[in-house]
Design a protein around this motif. Structure first.
Motif, PDB file in Angstrom:
ATOM      1  N   MET A 193      17.902  41.306  57.721  1.00 14.18           N
ATOM      2  CA  MET A 193      17.040  42.483  57.865  1.00 14.18           C
ATOM      3  C   MET A 193      15.696  42.095  58.464  1.00 14.18           C
ATOM      4  SD  MET A 193      17.864  44.340  54.211  1.00 14.18           S
ATOM      5  CE  MET A 193      17.759  46.062  54.629  1.00 14.18           C
ATOM      6  N   ASN A 194      15.253  40.882  58.151  1.00 15.23           N
ATOM      7  CA  ASN A 194      13.942  40.441  58.608  1.00 15.23           C
ATOM      8  C   ASN A 194      13.903  38.924  58.484  1.00 15.23           C
ATOM      9  OD1 ASN A 194      11.289  40.497  59.436  1.00 15.23           O
ATOM     10  ND2 ASN A 194      10.461  41.232  57.496  1.00 15.23           N
ATOM     11  N   GLN A 201      15.015  37.707  55.008  1.00 22.21           N
ATOM     12  CA  GLN A 201      15.400  38.806  54.126  1.00 22.21           C
ATOM     13  C   GLN A 201      16.733  39.364  54.604  1.00 22.21           C
ATOM     14  OE1 GLN A 201      12.052  38.619  55.375  1.00 22.21           O
ATOM     15  NE2 GLN A 201      11.719  37.514  53.459  1.00 22.21           N
ATOM     16  N   LEU A 202      17.650  39.540  53.666  1.00 27.26           N
ATOM     17  CA  LEU A 202      18.977  40.002  54.049  1.00 27.26           C
ATOM     18  C   LEU A 202      19.545  40.937  52.983  1.00 27.26           C
ATOM     19  CD1 LEU A 202      21.528  37.919  52.555  1.00 27.26           C
ATOM     20  CD2 LEU A 202      19.672  36.492  53.363  1.00 27.26           C
ATOM     21  N   GLU A 207      25.654  43.997  48.534  1.00 25.03           N
ATOM     22  CA  GLU A 207      24.624  45.004  48.831  1.00 25.03           C
ATOM     23  C   GLU A 207      23.347  44.797  48.035  1.00 25.03           C
ATOM     24  OE1 GLU A 207      26.190  48.941  48.632  1.00 25.03           O
ATOM     25  OE2 GLU A 207      27.486  48.614  50.359  1.00 25.03           O
ATOM     26  N   ARG A 208      23.023  43.554  47.772  1.00 25.62           N
ATOM     27  CA  ARG A 208      21.753  43.261  47.112  1.00 25.62           C
ATOM     28  C   ARG A 208      20.756  42.824  48.166  1.00 25.62           C
ATOM     29  NH1 ARG A 208      24.859  39.410  42.939  1.00 25.62           N
ATOM     30  NH2 ARG A 208      25.222  38.433  44.961  1.00 25.62           N
ATOM     31  N   LEU A 209      19.511  43.247  47.984  1.00 33.38           N
ATOM     32  CA  LEU A 209      18.448  42.777  48.875  1.00 33.38           C
ATOM     33  C   LEU A 209      18.052  41.381  48.400  1.00 33.38           C
ATOM     34  CD1 LEU A 209      16.246  45.987  49.269  1.00 33.38           C
ATOM     35  CD2 LEU A 209      18.125  45.184  50.701  1.00 33.38           C
ATOM     36  N   VAL A 210      18.145  40.410  49.296  1.00 31.03           N
ATOM     37  CA  VAL A 210      17.889  39.022  48.925  1.00 31.03           C
ATOM     38  C   VAL A 210      16.847  38.457  49.881  1.00 31.03           C
ATOM     39  CG1 VAL A 210      18.905  36.732  48.695  1.00 31.03           C
ATOM     40  CG2 VAL A 210      20.250  38.752  48.092  1.00 31.03           C
ATOM     41  N   SER A 211      15.857  37.795  49.315  1.00 33.19           N
ATOM     42  CA  SER A 211      14.840  37.146  50.132  1.00 33.19           C
ATOM     43  C   SER A 211      14.915  35.649  49.861  1.00 33.19           C
ATOM     44  CB  SER A 211      13.463  37.703  49.755  1.00 33.19           C
ATOM     45  OG  SER A 211      12.475  37.104  50.562  1.00 33.19           O
TER      46      SER A 211
END
Lengths: 253, 548
Positions: A193-194, A201-202, A207-211
């Protein structure tokens, strides 16, 4: 010898160019979508052949106030004061498509083969095409692949079509899959994602936001292949056209 | 038991940062205290305490706070939002209406959702936003052009959008929505332009309206008799709702402070008490039906918006256990009410004021209108305002930011006619005789005020006696909310740009840092990867601090 080299070069150029999708420098899918939008939005005044307004012949590809595509964009979105031309509100891909059509009105082949029927496309998206097994639309479906709720407002028909038939070439940097291995051996994969120099960041496969902080990782890299299959052989040309029509209809809220 | 659960929750979070976590359920919202590592609703919990059970940062180590990361908003509007933190992800708004999902540890952004508001909107006094609400994996944002938007918390895509009011007619929203069970509750602002306010609940799943409560009753509704002009003053009666309410799950009542009547300063043209302006209302959370109301300032000529957070405390009152409400009102009185019935229990001034000499046995003010040309205290921006107070159950004290020695000369002026889209405040304001400039809503670039014309005080009130336990004066006025923690720290910003940690028991300064911008929101705290962090918005940025 020279002729052979010339022919080889020409062959390479032809093979590399997605010419089967394009007419001149404007993509065929964009032109066809533009024709559809023109038919819906512009023919009331300009007529189907573009010459219904006195002194304006859109087919001529010469415009009173515009030379560049940027000029045309300006006229369409701002209108022309003191004339009957009002300002229009189009999404960016729609504008690209209308201009592509305006540039090609004279030679445009009315037979629309690239943009099909949105209702049939939706059925294919949810059914045979299995698009909905990875993509999310309007709050329904998984988030593993990019959410397509507003794809019709974000991408041109040509870009969407290329993503369907040649996803490896078209995938966007932000949507690349990545694979990371933490120092204790845990493998994390997901869609980017970033990213910056030190972190990434993915959204992972659950479907968990992981940094992640890269210095904490043993391995980190892009996954070369996308999980998106090519639909060149999975769907017929007509079916691809239907799915494209459906995707173009998704404009978000 | 509660503490054990909380510790367990913290351990789980620390040990399994990537473990699958449940969605934010209504049960989790109702038991926010069980997960102190998170901050899942505007005030931290339904009670409006803005108090955290966390105590890793304490009086001994607070001097070791250091900046961990900054989120710089791409906006020059006031940063009025309180972030939410859910299991390591922070959700905050960038004014006016962008939502950002941020990694709470590194401050890096996962996604940003941009909402393009309708052009030509009138609302509000500042194109600001106070934050989002969450239920399940969906965020809810109220917009300046009076829409409620549901947004996917995982990828930032909008799911539905509902029109709440007519933006071209000055209806707008700046508050953080309150999620209760399966509903999302918001209220509209725009009283300065003659709206008729309401609180409205939507089904969280679909955006369909579930109930609506008009803050200004219409013909045939109870309270309409308090608009005595016999005309249509109620139609433009104001009653904005622009600060998030609170909720008592046991009583199933939700409490909301209601704004001023319109026109703001010409009370004579709207004779009567003007319900439910300047009131707190208790609504059934399922139906929106009014259970009780209490009006602080009847027929208000001073813009004493009651838009403060109603703070809910279960305590004893004169030896009897009661469900209490503490309400530090913009009119300068600190009230204690019974929140089951609305009964007035006590009201004491917390600043020096002269608009009333006191309150009668039922809490109605004994007003003392000042002679023409004389200043009324507090002035129109109030003794306090939207910035959140805090209640610390350990100290039993109530904390708030207040303006002291702040007055203005009110002149009702001629009656003002309502004109769509035009300012509907009426009246005129003037400086007190001989006084230099008064502080206003927005701070200028330099310090332009002087001794003797208002200053800010962070204060602790003993709710039982209604008296001030301590005060921490500031040179400038302040618009910062207050946060307290279980380690009896109090965090507060101010207009001067400092972020402070005070001893909540004594009010003494333990630590401060110049973050260089006005704080117009409440600080909050959370835990990420086992470490307590404190976030405060100042200027156009959000600063996050943790221990070295």
């Amino acid at each position: 010898m020279q002729l052979t080299r010339f022919l080889t070069l020409a062959l390479i150029l032809v093979a590399c160019s997605p010419a089967w999708l394009r007419a001149q420098s404007y993509a065929a899918a964009d032109i066809q979508y533009g024709a559809k939008l023109f038919g819906e939005q512009c023919t009331v005044c300009h007529g189907g052949s573009g010459d219904a307004v006195a002194g304006v012949d859109l087919r001529a590809n010469r415009f009173k106030r515009s030379t560049s595509d940027g000029d045309l964009r300006g006229v369409i979105t701002a209108g022309v004061e003191g004339t009957g031309m009002p300002p229009f509100k189009f999404e960016a891909p729609e504008l690209t498509a209308i201009i592509a059509y305006l540039r090609n009105m004279r030679t445009f082949d009315q037979k629309n083969t690239l943009i099909g029927d949105a209702a049939r496309g939706r059925a294919l998206f949810d059914g045979k095409g299995q698009c909905a097994t990875c993509h999310r639309v309007n709050g329904r479906g998984p988030r593993v692949a990019p959410d397509l709720s507003d794809i019709g407002a974000l991408r041109t028909p040509d870009a969407i079509l290329r993503a369907m038939v040649d996803p490896e070439a078209e995938i966007r940097h932000a949507n690349r899959s990545i694979r990371a291995v933490t120092r204790d051996g845990k493998v994390i994969t997901g869609r980017r994602m970033n990213e910056d120099t030190y972190t990434v960041q993915l959204i992972d496969e659950q479907e968990r936001l992981v940094s992640l902080v890269k210095s904490n990782l043993r391995e980190y890299g892009l996954v070369r292949r996308t999980g998106m299959p090519s639909y060149r052989d999975k769907l017929t040309t007509a079916e691809v056209a239907d799915v494209l029509a459906y995707l173009l209809s998704l404009k978000g809220l | 038991m509660k503490t054990n659960r909380a510790i367990l929750a913290m351990l789980l979070t620390a040990a399994l940062p990537l473990a699958a976590r449940a969605q934010v359920t209504p049960t989790r919202l109702a038991r926010a205290a069980d997960e102190p590592h998170n901050w899942i609703t505007y005030s931290g919990n339904y009670n409006g305490h803005r108090h955290s059970p966390l105590k890793q940062i304490d009086a001994a180590n607070v001097k070791n706070l250091e900046l961990k990361w900054v989120f710089q908003a791409n906006s020059l509007q006031s940063f009025s939002a309180t972030p939410l933190v859910v299991d390591g992800i922070m959700y905050v708004t960038q004014a006016p209406n962008d939502v950002v999902a941020i990694d709470a540890v590194t401050g890096k952004v996962f996604w940003l959702y941009h909402y393009a508001a309708e052009p030509g909107r009138l609302c509000c006094r500042g194109q600001v936003n106070r934050g989002v609400g969450i239920l399940g994996d969906t965020l809810f944002m109220a917009t300046v052009d009076a829409h409620l938007v549901a947004i996917d918390a995982k990828n930032g895509k909008p799911i539905w959008k509902t029109k709440v009011g007519d933006a071209s007619n000055a209806y707008g929203m700046t508050l953080a929505p309150l999620v209760i069970k399966d509903k999302v509750i918001v209220g509209v602002a725009g009283a300065e332009f003659g709206i008729r306010g309401y609180i409205v609940a939507y089904e969280a799943a679909t955006g369909k309206e579930a109930w609506r409560f008009y803050t200004i009753p219409g013909p045939g509704e109870p309270g309409f008799e308090t608009w005595k002009d016999g005309g249509d003053s109620w139609k433009h009666g104001g009653g904005s709702v622009w600060t998030t309410g609170t909720y008592d799950p046991e009583l199933n009542l939700t409490y909301w402070g209601i704004g001023n009547p319109g026109p703001d300063f010409n009370a004579a043209q709207r004779p009567g008490d003007n319900l439910y302006s300047d009131s707190v209302v208790a609504l059934d959370a399922d139906t929106g039906k009014l259970k009780w109301h209490f009006q602080f300032t009847p027929n208000d000529p001073y813009d004493y918006d009651s838009t403060q957070v109603p703070v809910l405390v279960d305590g004893t009152w004169k030896g009897t256990p009661r469900k209490l409400m503490y309400f530090a009102n913009r009119n300068g009185f600190f009230y204690v009410l019974d929140r089951a019935t609305g009964e007035f229990l006590q009201g004491k001034p917390y600043v020096s004021l002269n608009w009333a000499r006191g309150l009668d046995a039922k809490g109605r003010p004994q007003t003392t209108p000042q002679p023409a040309g004389e200043a009324t205290y507090p002035g129109p921006l109030g003794a306090t305002n939207w910035y959140s107070p805090s209640y610390n159950p350990n100290t039993g004290l109530f904390y708030l930011s207040a303006w002291e020695n702040y007055g203005q000369v009110f002149d009702a002026g001629d009656p003002i006619e309502f004109r769509e889209g035009q300012n509907f405040t009426g009246g005129r304001l003037a400086l007190p005789p001989g006084a230099p400039a008064m502080p206003g809503m927005q701070r200028g670039p330099v310090n332009t005020w002087h001794e003797g014309n208002a200053h800010g005080t962070v204060m602790a009130i003993d709710p039982v006696t209604g008296t001030r336990k301590w005060g921490y004066p500031m040179h400038d006025v302040t618009t910062s909310g207050v946060l307290t923690t279980a380690s009896d720290l109090l965090f507060v910003g101010g207009r001067e740009g400092y972020f402070h940690a005070l001893d909540a028991e004594s009010g003494s300064l333990l630590w401060k840092l110049n973050v260089g911008g006005e704080t117009a929101a409440g600080p909050m705290t959370f835990m990420a990867e086992g470490k307590q962090l404190v976030a405060v918005a100042a200027g156009h940025s959000l600063y996050v601090f943790g221990l070295r």
